[in-house]
Scaffold this active site. Structure first.
Site, PDB file in Angstrom:
ATOM      1  CB  THR A  94      -9.654  47.126  24.613  1.00 14.90           C
ATOM      2  OG1 THR A  94      -9.920  48.272  23.764  1.00 14.90           O
ATOM      3  CG2 THR A  94      -8.390  47.394  25.386  1.00 14.90           C
ATOM      4  CD  GLU A 162      -9.334  51.858  11.753  1.00 16.54           C
ATOM      5  OE1 GLU A 162      -9.692  51.316  10.703  1.00 16.54           O
ATOM      6  OE2 GLU A 162      -9.443  51.313  12.865  1.00 16.54           O
ATOM      7  CG  ASN A 218     -14.618  57.285  20.737  1.00 16.53           C
ATOM      8  OD1 ASN A 218     -14.261  58.302  20.146  1.00 16.53           O
ATOM      9  ND2 ASN A 218     -13.891  56.188  20.759  1.00 16.53           N
ATOM     10  CG  PHE A 259     -18.525  62.952  13.617  1.00 10.74           C
ATOM     11  CD1 PHE A 259     -17.311  63.505  13.224  1.00 10.74           C
ATOM     12  CD2 PHE A 259     -18.567  61.605  13.906  1.00 10.74           C
ATOM     13  CE1 PHE A 259     -16.164  62.732  13.121  1.00 10.74           C
ATOM     14  CE2 PHE A 259     -17.431  60.814  13.818  1.00 10.74           C
ATOM     15  CZ  PHE A 259     -16.227  61.381  13.423  1.00 10.74           C
ATOM     16  CB  CYS A 270     -13.420  53.290  18.194  1.00  7.32           C
ATOM     17  SG  CYS A 270     -11.649  53.007  18.116  1.00  7.32           S
ATOM     18  CE  LYS A 328     -12.582  56.116   9.177  1.00  6.48           C
ATOM     19  NZ  LYS A 328     -12.276  57.232  10.032  1.00  6.48           N
TER      20      LYS A 328
END
Ligand code: UDX
Ligand code: UDX
Length: 455
Positions: A94, A162, A218, A259, A270, A328
């Protein structure tokens, strides 16, 4: 995880990309019969040979094992896979639509239509792709127009990172099952039984709530990253050290340690796309998501700021050695990679780049300018006036920075920009470099004892 007749549940996974392939292989591993479908014949041919078209740790082993025990198949034939399935997952991409910035749903809607045409008997159609709130209702309408078969629609968002996607699938922190149908809810609950036996919560919601959980999560994580990046800027200005600040903040369980790693901004398939799409969803409902909007702006600015910092030391015509191109570590993915974007901004200014990345997949012409990719990481130093670490591959910690220094242009204390705070001058021998990390002051490393420079 069986049907009422005792046979394993049959799954068709439509779209065999990063998410669809990992999910398909992992569902096979936990006992479902899976058929992975993709329009891309080349991808299917690769998979049929037992190879995987992406780099994802642990995936290859599971794929081979489940292929051998015939739990998983690969095909371009959507009709056959769907007609035999109990559950059909939509996992097509998407991407951001270049014109509007919204999520491009054309692949999802096309897949829904094709699924509708192929249904045979009661089937649950589940969206795994990240789709704006309201999309699943549209998916339901599209399928209903195409079929007179009995079906239900559900939203079951993925939270796979990922690089650790197999682990994340096998060890979920929660499973979201969004549907208005008790039958679909029951079937999906059964599908996840093997993963949820250990007490993993399954949250049962409506379609809309499930859709928004994914975007909310997200966008919140993206905000967390940009928040710590701004605090890192303040550390640089004040003499505080972001590594310690983040550690101290993260010890508060309400905040949490994850994070909070400062970096060159977030990338990947994403966060950039989902923050943009969520902001536009807000606008379309007349709801201002001012924090999300600021996060998007702050992320764009962050990457330019990183390029600007390098340009204060590396002039047009000079060479910069670059370590890391993927968005990353532990992935070959360069979609929206901050490293790639910073590289392009430097190339646009006439800087020459010599780059190394162990896995990153770059399309031809993805980077335009004087760009060379080398196979040996120490070669990035050749004739370079400075170095930049843009992706946090663990292997970079083991590099011989003295060997790299020896190949560089003979300047006093060439700059080493560590935009992932990967190195530790107390551990790696960075003698002879001016070391610029994020969220602490730069250091000229004269000997084994680093010296902090103000400003
Ligand atoms: C996924 C999700 O679908 C996306 O919404 C989420 O936000 C991120 O993860 P991803 O797996 O990364 O996307 O996408 P990609 O690797 O591009 O895979 C999509 C696959 O679907 C491709 O292999 C493509 O060939 C296939 N596809 C696409 C189809 O089989 N049919 C189509 O009509 C379109
Ligand atoms: C993300 C979500 O984490 C996952 O749940 C799913 O919804 C898909 O999207 P992914 O894009 O694979 O996963 O990577 P993630 O680990 O979340 O990192 C995204 C970006 O943020 C990367 O560019 C990464 O370097 C950056 N990041 C992450 C930081 O800069 N600092 C951090 O502390 C964490």
């Amino acid at each position: 995880m069986t049907r009422s007749d005792g046979h394993p549940l049959k799954i068709a996974m439509i779209g065999t990309g990063y998410v669809g392939l990992v999910s398909g292989v992992c569902f096979a591993e936990i006992g479902a019969n899976v058929v992975c479908v993709d329009k891309n014949q080349g991808k299917i041919d690769t998979l049929l040979k037992g190879n995987i078209p992406i780099y994802e740790p642990g995936l290859s082993e599971l794929l081979i094992k489940n292929k051998e025990r015939q739990q998983i198949q690969f095909t371009t034939n959507l009709d056959e896979a769907v007609s035999q399935a109990d559950v059909v997952f939509i996992a097509v991409g998407t991407p951001t639509s270049p014109e509007s910035g919204e999520a491009d749903l054309s692949y999802v809607f096309k897949a829904a239509e094709e699924i509708g045409n192929a249904l045979d008997g009661y089937t649950v159609v589940v969206t795994k792709s990240t789709v704006p709130v309201g999309t699943n209702k549209k998916v339901k309408d599209i399928i209903a127009k195409a079929t007179c078969q009995n079906f239900d629609v559900a939203s079951n968002p993925e939270f796979l990172r990922e690089g650790s996607a197999v682990y994340d699938f096998m060890n979920p922190e929660r499973v979201i099952i969004g549907t208005d149908s008790p039958q679909a809810r029951e079937l999906l609950t059964r599908l996840y039984d093997p993963l949820c036996d250990e007490g993993v919560p399954r949250l049962r919601t409506t379609l809309e709530t499930a859709e928004l959980i994914k975007y909310g999560a997200n966008a919140f994580l993206a905000a967390k990253i940009m928040f710590i990046n701004e605090i890192a800027n303040l550390c640089e200005a004040t003499g505080a050290n972001i590594r310690e600040v983040a550690k101290g903040m993260g010890m508060d369980q309400r905040i949490g340690r994850s994070f909070l790693n400062t970096g060159p901004g977030y990338g990947g398939s994403c966060f950039p796309k989902d923050t943009l799409a969520l902001n536009l969803t807000g606008k379309s409902y007349g709801v201002d998501l001012t924090i999300v909007e600021q996060v998007i702006r702050s992320n764009a600015e962050r990457k330019s700021e990183m390029a600007r910092r390098i340009l204060t030391k590396i002039k047009p015509g000079e060479t910069l050695g670059v370590l890391g191109l993927s968005f990353k570590a532990n992935t070959d993915d360069t979609r929206e990679s901050p490293a790639v974007e910073i590289c392009q901004q430097l190339l646009d200014q006439g800087v020459k780049l010599k780059a190394y990345d162990p896995k990153a997949h770059l399309d031809k012409d993805q980077l335009q300018g004087d760009f060379t990719r080398v196979e040996d990481p120490t070669e990035v130093g050749k004739d370079a006036s400075g170095l930049a670490i843009l992706t946090e591959w663990a292997e970079f910690k083991a590099l011989d920075f003295q060997a790299i220094h020896g190949k560089m242009k003979k300047t006093d204390f060439p700059s080493l920009f560590d935009f992932r705070n990967l190195l530790d001058p107390e551990v790696q021998n960075l003698q002879g470099f001016e070391y610029h990390s994020l969220g602490s002051q730069k250091m000229k490393i004269t000997s084994s004892q680093p010296l902090t420079l103000a400003g």
